[in-house]
Design a protein around this motif. Structure first.
Motif, PDB file in Angstrom:
ATOM      1  N   GLU A 246      30.945  30.043  36.627  1.00 18.10           N
ATOM      2  CA  GLU A 246      30.262  30.695  35.712  1.00 18.10           C
ATOM      3  C   GLU A 246      30.936  32.010  35.390  1.00 18.10           C
ATOM      4  OE1 GLU A 246      26.574  33.982  35.767  1.00 18.10           O
ATOM      5  OE2 GLU A 246      27.634  33.395  37.620  1.00 18.10           O
ATOM      6  N   LEU A 247      31.540  31.924  33.879  1.00 15.18           N
ATOM      7  CA  LEU A 247      32.521  32.830  33.609  1.00 15.18           C
ATOM      8  C   LEU A 247      31.718  34.196  32.997  1.00 15.18           C
ATOM      9  CD1 LEU A 247      35.145  33.568  32.357  1.00 15.18           C
ATOM     10  CD2 LEU A 247      34.470  32.299  30.175  1.00 15.18           C
ATOM     11  N   CYS A 248      32.091  35.054  33.556  1.00 19.24           N
ATOM     12  CA  CYS A 248      31.454  36.656  33.358  1.00 19.24           C
ATOM     13  C   CYS A 248      32.520  37.679  33.123  1.00 19.24           C
ATOM     14  CB  CYS A 248      30.734  37.121  34.618  1.00 19.24           C
ATOM     15  SG  CYS A 248      29.529  35.791  35.208  1.00 19.24           S
ATOM     16  N   ALA A 249      32.128  38.558  32.306  1.00 13.54           N
ATOM     17  CA  ALA A 249      32.885  39.950  32.005  1.00 13.54           C
ATOM     18  C   ALA A 249      31.991  40.743  32.953  1.00 13.54           C
ATOM     19  CB  ALA A 249      32.985  40.339  30.911  1.00 13.54           C
ATOM     20  N   GLY A 250      32.345  42.043  33.009  1.00 11.75           N
ATOM     21  CA  GLY A 250      31.538  43.043  33.722  1.00 11.75           C
ATOM     22  C   GLY A 250      31.186  42.632  35.080  1.00 11.75           C
ATOM     23  N   ILE A 251      32.040  42.167  36.095  1.00 15.24           N
ATOM     24  CA  ILE A 251      31.618  41.714  37.488  1.00 15.24           C
ATOM     25  C   ILE A 251      30.917  43.271  38.173  1.00 15.24           C
ATOM     26  CG2 ILE A 251      32.358  41.004  39.668  1.00 15.24           C
ATOM     27  CD1 ILE A 251      32.259  38.814  37.545  1.00 15.24           C
ATOM     28  N   PRO A 252      31.553  44.312  38.130  1.00 14.50           N
ATOM     29  CA  PRO A 252      30.966  45.641  38.711  1.00 14.50           C
ATOM     30  C   PRO A 252      29.632  45.615  38.433  1.00 14.50           C
ATOM     31  CG  PRO A 252      33.166  45.997  38.169  1.00 14.50           C
ATOM     32  CD  PRO A 252      32.969  44.745  37.562  1.00 14.50           C
ATOM     33  N   GLU A 253      29.387  45.130  37.112  1.00 10.04           N
ATOM     34  CA  GLU A 253      27.784  45.579  36.732  1.00 10.04           C
ATOM     35  C   GLU A 253      26.914  44.146  36.909  1.00 10.04           C
ATOM     36  OE1 GLU A 253      27.681  48.039  32.806  1.00 10.04           O
ATOM     37  OE2 GLU A 253      29.219  46.444  32.629  1.00 10.04           O
ATOM     38  N   GLY A 254      27.593  43.213  37.850  1.00 15.64           N
ATOM     39  CA  GLY A 254      26.626  42.166  38.069  1.00 15.64           C
ATOM     40  C   GLY A 254      26.817  41.046  36.995  1.00 15.64           C
ATOM     41  N   GLY A 255      27.887  41.214  35.959  1.00 13.97           N
ATOM     42  CA  GLY A 255      28.300  40.022  35.269  1.00 13.97           C
ATOM     43  C   GLY A 255      27.646  40.382  33.696  1.00 13.97           C
ATOM     44  N   THR A 256      28.508  40.405  32.857  1.00 10.47           N
ATOM     45  CA  THR A 256      28.084  40.480  31.254  1.00 10.47           C
ATOM     46  C   THR A 256      28.679  39.462  30.504  1.00 10.47           C
ATOM     47  OG1 THR A 256      29.947  42.054  30.789  1.00 10.47           O
ATOM     48  CG2 THR A 256      27.532  42.831  31.500  1.00 10.47           C
ATOM     49  N   THR A 257      28.147  39.250  29.364  1.00 10.11           N
ATOM     50  CA  THR A 257      28.793  38.300  28.542  1.00 10.11           C
ATOM     51  C   THR A 257      30.286  38.311  28.107  1.00 10.11           C
ATOM     52  OG1 THR A 257      26.723  38.281  27.232  1.00 10.11           O
ATOM     53  CG2 THR A 257      28.415  36.814  26.304  1.00 10.11           C
TER      54      THR A 257
END
Length: 252
Positions: A30-41
């Motif tokens: 599952e590719l995510c950005a923004g991991i500290p926020e719980g994952g963003t596009t």
């Protein structure tokens, strides 16, 4: 009796983590950005590069325009639809998303439009499920939408703490949808979660902290402004941790 057929998904915070997940034997990322926020596009470039380099591991992309809650405006819906279209064009195998109403139920009209946009792709309803009002009603709503799986920690901070609800949800699902146990899943608890819930799909990050190779540090400046974050370390999935976690599940 045949042993369970496990599936392993790695939450990858970049292409480097995607490649480590593949090398370690993950079935998908599952590719995510923004991991500290719980994952963003993630970015267009991240998706395109991951797709070009992953040849054994399926690529799923989170569709989440921001951190925070899961109640989305018409403008955010427009962004999500564009991101789904981009993920499809770039060859992603699936998308990961979830939308709630103001009163904590699954936003069926919005989810229906997103599901239509994602037709033909695998769809995971993400951990918006863990903050919904009634998990059993949400389970039925998500099944009705045609989602393929639900990523959940059993409405607890970690999947290990959520074992009691995960067990009940697995029974209620009765094979109609796949439950993907995630959050805090690691080499020390994956076998217990599998054994006590009957769940056979697992989501974990398998990350280690990597030190920056910057020789010069300016510790007086934070890119987060008043929010202090680690500027000279970063968490990255490692092949070793992926392999060890998968092996621990199989050992039981």
């Amino acid at each position: 009796m045949n042993p369970p057929r496990f599936q392993f998904e790695v939450c990858a915070n970049g292409v480097e983590s995607c490649l480590a997940a593949q090398a370690g034997g993950a079935d998908r990322v599952e590719l995510c950005a923004g991991i500290p926020e719980g994952g963003t596009t993630p970015s267009f470039g991240d998706i395109a590069t991951a797709r070009s380099l992953l040849d054994r591991t399926r690529l799923h992309v989170i569709i989440r325009p921001r951190g925070g809650d899961f109640r989305y405006s018409p403008l955010e819906e427009r962004i999500m639809l564009e991101d789904i279209a981009n993920a499809r064009r770039l060859g992603a195998d699936g998308v990961v998303l979830g939308c709630l109403t103001a009163d904590g139920t699954v936003d069926l009209p919005l989810m229906g439009r997103l599901m239509k946009a994602a037709q033909g792709m695998s769809v995971t309803f993400h951990r918006a499920f863990d903050v919904c009002r009634d998990p059993f009603r949400a389970l039925e709503d998500i099944i009705g939408l045609g989602c393929h799986r639900i990523l959940t920690s059993g409405q607890q901070p970690t999947a290990e703490a959520g074992i009691p609800l995960l067990r009940e949800l697995q029974k209620a699902a009765a094979g109609r949808i796949t439950l993907l146990a995630g959050c805090g899943v690691n080499v020390g608890n994956i076998a217990r979660i599998a054994r006590e819930t009957g769940i056979t799909e697992f989501h974990f990050s398998a990350r280690e902290t990597v030190e920056s190779d910057m020789a010069w540090h300016n510790d007086a400046v934070s890119m987060g402004g008043t929010v202090r974050i680690e500027e000279y370390t970063r968490p990255v999935t490692t092949e070793r941790r992926v392999r060890d976690t998968i092996a621990a599940a199989h050992k039981g």
